[in-house]
Design a protein around this motif. Sequence first.
Motif, PDB file in Angstrom:
ATOM      1  N   VAL A  54      33.596  43.531  46.910  1.00  0.00           N
ATOM      2  CA  VAL A  54      32.982  43.044  45.914  1.00  0.00           C
ATOM      3  C   VAL A  54      32.633  41.514  45.923  1.00  0.00           C
ATOM      4  O   VAL A  54      33.330  40.451  46.250  1.00  0.00           O
ATOM      5  CB  VAL A  54      34.046  43.160  44.561  1.00  0.00           C
ATOM      6  N   LEU A  55      31.238  41.149  45.738  1.00  0.00           N
ATOM      7  CA  LEU A  55      31.028  39.778  45.816  1.00  0.00           C
ATOM      8  C   LEU A  55      30.888  39.171  44.259  1.00  0.00           C
ATOM      9  O   LEU A  55      30.351  40.026  43.471  1.00  0.00           O
ATOM     10  CB  LEU A  55      29.351  39.638  46.216  1.00  0.00           C
ATOM     11  N   PRO A  56      31.926  38.281  44.084  1.00  0.00           N
ATOM     12  CA  PRO A  56      32.107  38.085  42.840  1.00  0.00           C
ATOM     13  C   PRO A  56      30.667  37.491  41.949  1.00  0.00           C
ATOM     14  O   PRO A  56      29.825  36.930  42.534  1.00  0.00           O
ATOM     15  CB  PRO A  56      32.967  36.598  42.838  1.00  0.00           C
ATOM     16  N   THR A  57      31.000  37.833  40.466  1.00  0.00           N
ATOM     17  CA  THR A  57      29.868  37.640  39.807  1.00  0.00           C
ATOM     18  C   THR A  57      29.689  36.000  39.563  1.00  0.00           C
ATOM     19  O   THR A  57      28.710  35.574  39.656  1.00  0.00           O
ATOM     20  CB  THR A  57      29.933  38.076  38.418  1.00  0.00           C
ATOM     21  N   ASP A  58      30.821  35.316  39.937  1.00  0.00           N
ATOM     22  CA  ASP A  58      30.661  33.617  39.962  1.00  0.00           C
ATOM     23  C   ASP A  58      29.641  33.356  41.073  1.00  0.00           C
ATOM     24  O   ASP A  58      28.904  32.508  41.034  1.00  0.00           O
ATOM     25  CB  ASP A  58      31.851  33.121  39.872  1.00  0.00           C
ATOM     26  N   THR A  59      29.916  34.177  42.301  1.00  0.00           N
ATOM     27  CA  THR A  59      29.092  33.681  43.497  1.00  0.00           C
ATOM     28  C   THR A  59      27.431  34.195  43.196  1.00  0.00           C
ATOM     29  O   THR A  59      26.585  33.564  43.703  1.00  0.00           O
ATOM     30  CB  THR A  59      29.512  34.646  44.510  1.00  0.00           C
ATOM     31  N   GLN A  60      27.495  35.022  42.460  1.00  0.00           N
ATOM     32  CA  GLN A  60      26.077  35.498  42.132  1.00  0.00           C
ATOM     33  C   GLN A  60      25.426  34.530  41.175  1.00  0.00           C
ATOM     34  O   GLN A  60      24.255  34.109  41.433  1.00  0.00           O
ATOM     35  CB  GLN A  60      25.928  37.035  41.530  1.00  0.00           C
ATOM     36  N   LYS A  61      26.075  34.036  40.454  1.00  0.00           N
ATOM     37  CA  LYS A  61      25.595  32.940  39.526  1.00  0.00           C
ATOM     38  C   LYS A  61      25.061  31.557  40.499  1.00  0.00           C
ATOM     39  O   LYS A  61      24.054  31.346  40.140  1.00  0.00           O
ATOM     40  CB  LYS A  61      26.399  32.416  38.481  1.00  0.00           C
ATOM     41  N   ASN A  62      26.196  31.251  41.245  1.00  0.00           N
ATOM     42  CA  ASN A  62      25.870  30.335  42.097  1.00  0.00           C
ATOM     43  C   ASN A  62      24.542  30.329  42.993  1.00  0.00           C
ATOM     44  O   ASN A  62      23.842  29.359  43.369  1.00  0.00           O
ATOM     45  CB  ASN A  62      27.110  29.899  43.090  1.00  0.00           C
TER      46      ASN A  62
END
Length: 297
Positions: A54-62
């Motif tokens: 799972v790639l964190p949703t926070d990483t997707q935002k960044n």
Amino acid sequence: MAIILGDHQYGKAESRLVRIHRDKPRHEIRDLNVTTALRGPFDPACLVGDQSDVLPTDTQKNTAYAFARSKGVSSLEHFGLDLARHFVTDIGPVEGARIEIEEYAWQRAIVDGVEHDHTWTRSGQEVRTAAVTVDATGEYVIGGFKDLVLLKSTGSEFAGFLTNEYTTLPETHDRVMATSLVAKWRFTSTEVAWDEVYAGVKAIMIREFAVLQSLALQQTLWHMGKAVLEAFPSIAEVRLTAPNKHHFVVDLSPFGLENPGEVFFAADRPYGLIEATVLRDDAPDAHEAWRASAGLA
């Protein structure tokens, strides 16, 4: 009987992102609301809480913020394609990505009769939208807008409809017609002059709304979609949603006044909701293009 896990996806919804291009004296602004959603073999995360893929949703935002800086935002569609391609190509477990983007419009402030280079006022028109899907079957782009409020004071009728014992609506051959239009159109290519096509589609829809002697809002939507497909071969289908914003003539007779269709009560609910899809009979398969994440675009 077995209980199984069905379709699932995850991502970061509504990351507010403002990109100001400052490389010239005349600055440019793009004001976005970005939603990402990733699809793939994420069953273990749901079933046993295993987050290893799972790639964190926070990483997707960044990633969205970083791409806005490194790649810029030339258009919603191009930016969405950049993000989706990255997630599918560079993040091992990801098999599909859905990017939904809203854009809020700004217009340049006028100072002493001249457009200012770095000051804007918010424009109160429609919200532009784009939805990009990239997966093993291909790349799909859906352009669109929502909240385009249109009103015509004549040129609209509604008569000859089915009636029964519960019908109270009178027929009319001259009425106000208004709506808050939502339009989405699916492209057959990713090589498109995105901003030019957007402006062209919007202009066509406004023209058809204005000039057609409308016998029903349904007829207006058909003419809108048909005209867009005739003008743009790169568009395969158009989906339209139009609430009928009713305007009822106010009875002014108790006050000794006539009202020849000049004073109206604008009712916000309930309202008729008209939906239509207009497409080419040889339109290519949409696959997962219309499968939404946050459903904002």
